[in-house]
Design a protein around this motif. Structure first.
Motif, PDB file in Angstrom:
ATOM      1  N   ASN A 114      -2.676 -13.834 -24.960  1.00 27.34           N
ATOM      2  CA  ASN A 114      -2.062 -14.158 -23.671  1.00 27.34           C
ATOM      3  C   ASN A 114      -2.997 -14.958 -22.773  1.00 27.34           C
ATOM      4  O   ASN A 114      -2.525 -15.693 -21.902  1.00 27.34           O
ATOM      5  CB  ASN A 114      -1.635 -12.874 -22.957  1.00 27.34           C
ATOM      6  CG  ASN A 114      -0.559 -12.124 -23.717  1.00 27.34           C
ATOM      7  OD1 ASN A 114       0.242 -12.727 -24.426  1.00 27.34           O
ATOM      8  ND2 ASN A 114      -0.543 -10.799 -23.574  1.00 27.34           N
ATOM      9  N   GLN A 115      -4.298 -14.794 -22.967  1.00 23.52           N
ATOM     10  CA  GLN A 115      -5.284 -15.517 -22.158  1.00 23.52           C
ATOM     11  C   GLN A 115      -6.152 -16.344 -23.111  1.00 23.52           C
ATOM     12  O   GLN A 115      -7.213 -15.904 -23.548  1.00 23.52           O
ATOM     13  CB  GLN A 115      -6.127 -14.541 -21.343  1.00 23.52           C
ATOM     14  CG  GLN A 115      -5.303 -13.631 -20.449  1.00 23.52           C
ATOM     15  CD  GLN A 115      -6.144 -12.565 -19.759  1.00 23.52           C
ATOM     16  OE1 GLN A 115      -7.373 -12.626 -19.751  1.00 23.52           O
ATOM     17  NE2 GLN A 115      -5.485 -11.571 -19.179  1.00 23.52           N
ATOM     18  N   SER A 116      -5.687 -17.534 -23.407  1.00 19.56           N
ATOM     19  CA  SER A 116      -6.346 -18.354 -24.427  1.00 19.56           C
ATOM     20  C   SER A 116      -7.747 -18.793 -24.029  1.00 19.56           C
ATOM     21  O   SER A 116      -8.547 -19.169 -24.895  1.00 19.56           O
ATOM     22  CB  SER A 116      -5.498 -19.596 -24.713  1.00 19.56           C
ATOM     23  OG  SER A 116      -5.285 -20.350 -23.519  1.00 19.56           O
ATOM     24  N   ASP A 117      -8.068 -18.769 -22.733  1.00 25.61           N
ATOM     25  CA  ASP A 117      -9.391 -19.188 -22.299  1.00 25.61           C
ATOM     26  C   ASP A 117     -10.403 -18.046 -22.302  1.00 25.61           C
ATOM     27  O   ASP A 117     -11.572 -18.242 -21.954  1.00 25.61           O
ATOM     28  CB  ASP A 117      -9.323 -19.791 -20.899  1.00 25.61           C
ATOM     29  CG  ASP A 117      -8.727 -18.812 -19.881  1.00 25.61           C
ATOM     30  OD1 ASP A 117      -8.030 -17.862 -20.306  1.00 25.61           O
ATOM     31  OD2 ASP A 117      -8.972 -19.003 -18.674  1.00 25.61           O
ATOM     32  N   THR A 118      -9.983 -16.852 -22.699  1.00 23.15           N
ATOM     33  CA  THR A 118     -10.880 -15.695 -22.741  1.00 23.15           C
ATOM     34  C   THR A 118     -11.608 -15.660 -24.085  1.00 23.15           C
ATOM     35  O   THR A 118     -10.972 -15.651 -25.135  1.00 23.15           O
ATOM     36  CB  THR A 118     -10.107 -14.384 -22.542  1.00 23.15           C
ATOM     37  OG1 THR A 118      -9.423 -14.428 -21.279  1.00 23.15           O
ATOM     38  CG2 THR A 118     -11.047 -13.190 -22.557  1.00 23.15           C
ATOM     39  N   ASP A 119     -12.927 -15.666 -24.038  1.00 27.76           N
ATOM     40  CA  ASP A 119     -13.730 -15.658 -25.260  1.00 27.76           C
ATOM     41  C   ASP A 119     -14.405 -14.315 -25.517  1.00 27.76           C
ATOM     42  O   ASP A 119     -15.024 -14.132 -26.570  1.00 27.76           O
ATOM     43  CB  ASP A 119     -14.808 -16.754 -25.200  1.00 27.76           C
ATOM     44  CG  ASP A 119     -14.189 -18.141 -25.232  1.00 27.76           C
ATOM     45  OD1 ASP A 119     -13.131 -18.306 -25.875  1.00 27.76           O
ATOM     46  OD2 ASP A 119     -14.742 -19.055 -24.594  1.00 27.76           O
ATOM     47  N   GLN A 120     -14.321 -13.410 -24.565  1.00 25.13           N
ATOM     48  CA  GLN A 120     -14.988 -12.123 -24.763  1.00 25.13           C
ATOM     49  C   GLN A 120     -14.388 -11.087 -23.824  1.00 25.13           C
ATOM     50  O   GLN A 120     -14.052 -11.395 -22.680  1.00 25.13           O
ATOM     51  CB  GLN A 120     -16.490 -12.246 -24.507  1.00 25.13           C
ATOM     52  CG  GLN A 120     -17.279 -10.956 -24.711  1.00 25.13           C
ATOM     53  CD  GLN A 120     -18.778 -11.179 -24.687  1.00 25.13           C
ATOM     54  OE1 GLN A 120     -19.359 -11.678 -25.630  1.00 25.13           O
ATOM     55  NE2 GLN A 120     -19.410 -10.809 -23.595  1.00 25.13           N
TER      56      GLN A 120
END
Length: 248
Positions: free
Chosen positions: A84-90
């Motif tokens: 849902n949050q494609s910019d979240t890497d961690q």
């Protein structure tokens, strides 16, 4: 821990898998050593045999080839968050475990073109792998999709211990700085204030008893103590002249 597992995956994909590809095409036996996930998990298992037995590493997926890697509820929530949050890497968080509170770090795993060799459609997957795991799981991946999460969990006692150690070190450092500052201030107070004032006090006592012939106090600097010393020298000189005039 996460970087070590990722490095193991990359090494397996770049070095080990190419060496076994030709044999996999001819062999009817599936070699899990060619799978980056297998290598990372096995290396981590060796690591857990030492002082890190409470640490865990999982490559959990909603649609894994091996059912043992299927995501449980809280892991599925993490994968959903990455989708849902494609910019979240961690994602970093805490959870309750049978052994107490645990701190986890999770990173998304996105399907690459090379992943489709085994996870695209059953017809193109290694026959040996299909023979072991079947055609129901681990297929239908698409390039760029978040298909799994890499999760490292450690006991909360570890970060808490590190925080306490850091707090202790900070407290000791602040105490040392405070003591050094007090020592420097005391030294400066003695050198620039107390010692000159004591010298003036001693000479004033001698002058009050009528002693003459005392040398002038050297004046150094332009601070208040220096001006006070200069004023005392002038006063003492004037006093000597007045006593000579009276005596004459």
């Amino acid at each position: 821990m996460m970087q070590g597992a990722t490095s193991t995956r990359n090494y397996t994909a770049d070095r080990i898998k190419p060496l076994l590809e030709s044999e996999l095409e001819r062999s009817t036996h599936f070699h899990p050593e060619s799978v980056p996930e297998f290598a990372a998990i096995r290396v981590f298992q060796y690591l857990r045999q030492g002082a890190y037995h409470d640490y865990t590493y999982r490559e959990t997926a909603l649609n894994p080839t091996n059912p043992a890697n299927r995501a449980v509820d809280w892991e599925a929530d993490i994968i959903g968050s990455f989708r849902n949050q494609s910019d979240t890497d961690q994602i970093v968080g805490e959870r309750d475990t049978p052994t107490g509170r645990s701190l986890f770090v999770a990173r998304p795993m996105r399907a690459e073109e090379s992943c489709l060799e085994c996870h695209g459609i059953p017809a193109t997957a290694p026959k040996a792998m299909v023979r072991i795991y079947g055609v129901s799981n681990g297929f239908g991946w698409k390039v760029g999709d978040v298909v799994a999460a890499l999760v490292v969990s450690v006991p909360m006692a570890v970060p808490v211990a590190k925080a306490r150690q850091a707090f202790t070190q900070l407290s000791v450092a602040m105490a040392l700085v405070f003591l050094c500052t007090v020592a420097v201030l005391n030294w400066a107070l003695y050198i620039f204030v107390l010692r000159p004032v004591r010298r003036l006090s001693a000479l004033a006592d001698r002058a009050s008893t009528g002693e003459t012939g005392m040398p002038e106090i050297p004046v150094e600097g332009r601070d208040e103590i220096s001006r006070l010393t200069a004023s005392f020298n002038r006063m003492y000189t004037s006093l000597q002249k007045a006593m000579r005039m009276l005596g004459g």
